[in-house]
Design an enzyme around this catalytic site. Structure first.
Site, PDB file in Angstrom:
ATOM      1  CD  GLU A  83      -9.880 -29.657 -70.509  1.00 34.07           C
ATOM      2  OE1 GLU A  83     -10.708 -30.106 -69.609  1.00 34.07           O
ATOM      3  OE2 GLU A  83     -10.011 -28.398 -71.253  1.00 34.07           O
ATOM      4  CB  CYS A  91      -7.523 -24.788 -69.271  1.00 37.99           C
ATOM      5  SG  CYS A  91      -6.837 -24.468 -70.897  1.00 37.99           S
TER       6      CYS A  91
END
Ligand code: SF4
Length: 383
Positions: free
Chosen positions: A97, A356
């Site tokens: 990511e 995150c």
């Protein structure tokens, strides 16, 4: 250690030196390394066949020697007007990511908003900080240096058409923060190699002072980082001003308690002569008390550190709550009155420390659910 599946080295993990050596072994002159890196980093060309200034034989050699597509882009998501996320998938189906944060600046258009890229260094994370989605599913593997660099190249390729400034290397970005999935200092060698490539003139030419490495507090590696010649910025996930409180949020505190961590941070800031940042996620009734603020103030002053207060962002599956605005302000005020440089974050999309890893986790969960549906459908069809 589990490694990416391709046996060929990733082209984006090569330094000028290592690429020159490989070329020399293949009987090629050193200047070819510059030419190849120019295609990769200045022209952003991924396919060796399109590197038209290189002889055909050399283009074939690059294709046969290197992995030039370490991860494909599987998802982009804009969660608000200021935050974008990219999900990359290497051949082993791990998910990486990367987050792009745009913070509009007063009185200027979107083109001049402050832009930060948040990159990941591991798939999953072993450190289990209690507020963080990345740690929920555990550690899967370290990212190779080329996979770390590839995240930035994917962002560049997305951004290049949108702004004339983007073409100047990574000039349209103000900062890179190593704050995504994983504990960066637990993947030290790959991180340093990647950031050397990001910083180099022949690479992405992004200044070390604009790169922040954020750590949960690995004291020995902080000392090691202090000895590096490149002067990166350092941010510490502190989140507790006493061992008792910090250990409830950061399991790493049991291994490296404050008595060990704080001198390591001090050694770093003394060697590099720059202010470190203490990240402090404010969690209701856990670390948002006046006592914690009063304990934090002398720590920050001793370290000449900036304190970044981040109101807690709810993570599904975790019981904690965000403190009231009044409590957030009161905490910040105690620090300011004690002459501590303090920011209390307000903007949407800035709560990246908590955000995150969530997209990866959601995608993995929906993939697992789809797989389960497939299995139950095929079992249903078989009976
Ligand atoms: S905050 Fe960083 S070190 Fe802690 S669990 Fe999340 S990714 Fe790992």
């Amino acid at each position: 250690m589990v490694q990416p599946v391709s046996p060929r080295p990733i082209l984006y993990g090569e330094t000028l030196e290592s690429l020159t050596e490989r070329l020399a072994e293949n009987g090629q002159p050193a200047y070819r390394a510059h030419q190849i890196l120019d295609w990769v980093y200045k022209k952003r060309v991924a396919d060796p066949a399109a590197m038209t200034s290189l002889p055909t034989r050399l283009r074939t050699w690059i294709t046969e020697t290197f992995n030039t597509q370490p991860a494909r882009l599987v998802l982009t998501k804009t969660s608000s007007d200021v935050t974008g996320k990219l999900l990359l998938e290497p051949p082993d189906k791990a998910l990486i990511e990367t987050v792009v944060i745009r913070a509009p600046m007063d009185g200027v258009g979107a083109e001049r908003s402050r832009k930060t890229i948040c990159i990941s260094t591991q798939v999953g994370c072993a450190y289990g900080c209690r507020f963080c989605a990345s740690g929920l599913a555990g550690w899967k593997r370290d990212l190779a240096a080329g996979e770390i660099v590839a995240q930035l190249l994917h962002v560049c390729r997305q951004e290049d058409p949108t702004t004339p400034r983007a073409r100047e290397e990574l000039a349209s970005f103000d900062n890179i923060v190593v704050m995504g999935m994983g504990e960066p200092l637990a993947n030290y060698d790959n991180l340093l190699r990647a950031l050397t490539i990001v910083n180099a003139d022949w690479g992405l030419r992004f200044g070390a002072r604009r790169i922040t490495i954020s750590t949960s507090g690995l004291a020995p590696q902080i000392r090691q980082l202090a000895d590096e010649s490149l002067g990166f910025r350092l941010a510490i996930s502190l989140h507790g001003a006493t061992d008792e409180v910090r250990s409830q949020i950061m399991p790493i505190n049991r291994k490296y308690p404050l008595a060990e961590l704080l001198p390591a941070i001090e050694a770093f800031s003394q060697k590099h002569g720059r202010m470190v940042t203490l990240e402090f996620i404010l969690i209701a009734d856990l670390n948002d008390t006046p006592e914690q603020a009063r304990a934090l103030a002398p720590i920050a002053r001793q370290l000449h550190a900036h304190v970044n207060l981040i109101p807690y962002n709810t993570v599904e599956g975790l019981p904690w709550l965000r403190p009231t605005l009044q409590k957030q302000e009161a905490f910040a005020e105690i620090l300011r009155r004690a002459d501590v440089s303090t920011t209390l974050r307000r903007e949407k999309g800035h709560d990246i420390a908590a955000a995150c890893g969530q997209l990866r986790l959601q995608t993995e969960e929906s993939r697992a659910a789809a797989k389960a549906r497939q299995i139950s459908a095929s079992v249903g069809a078989a009976v």
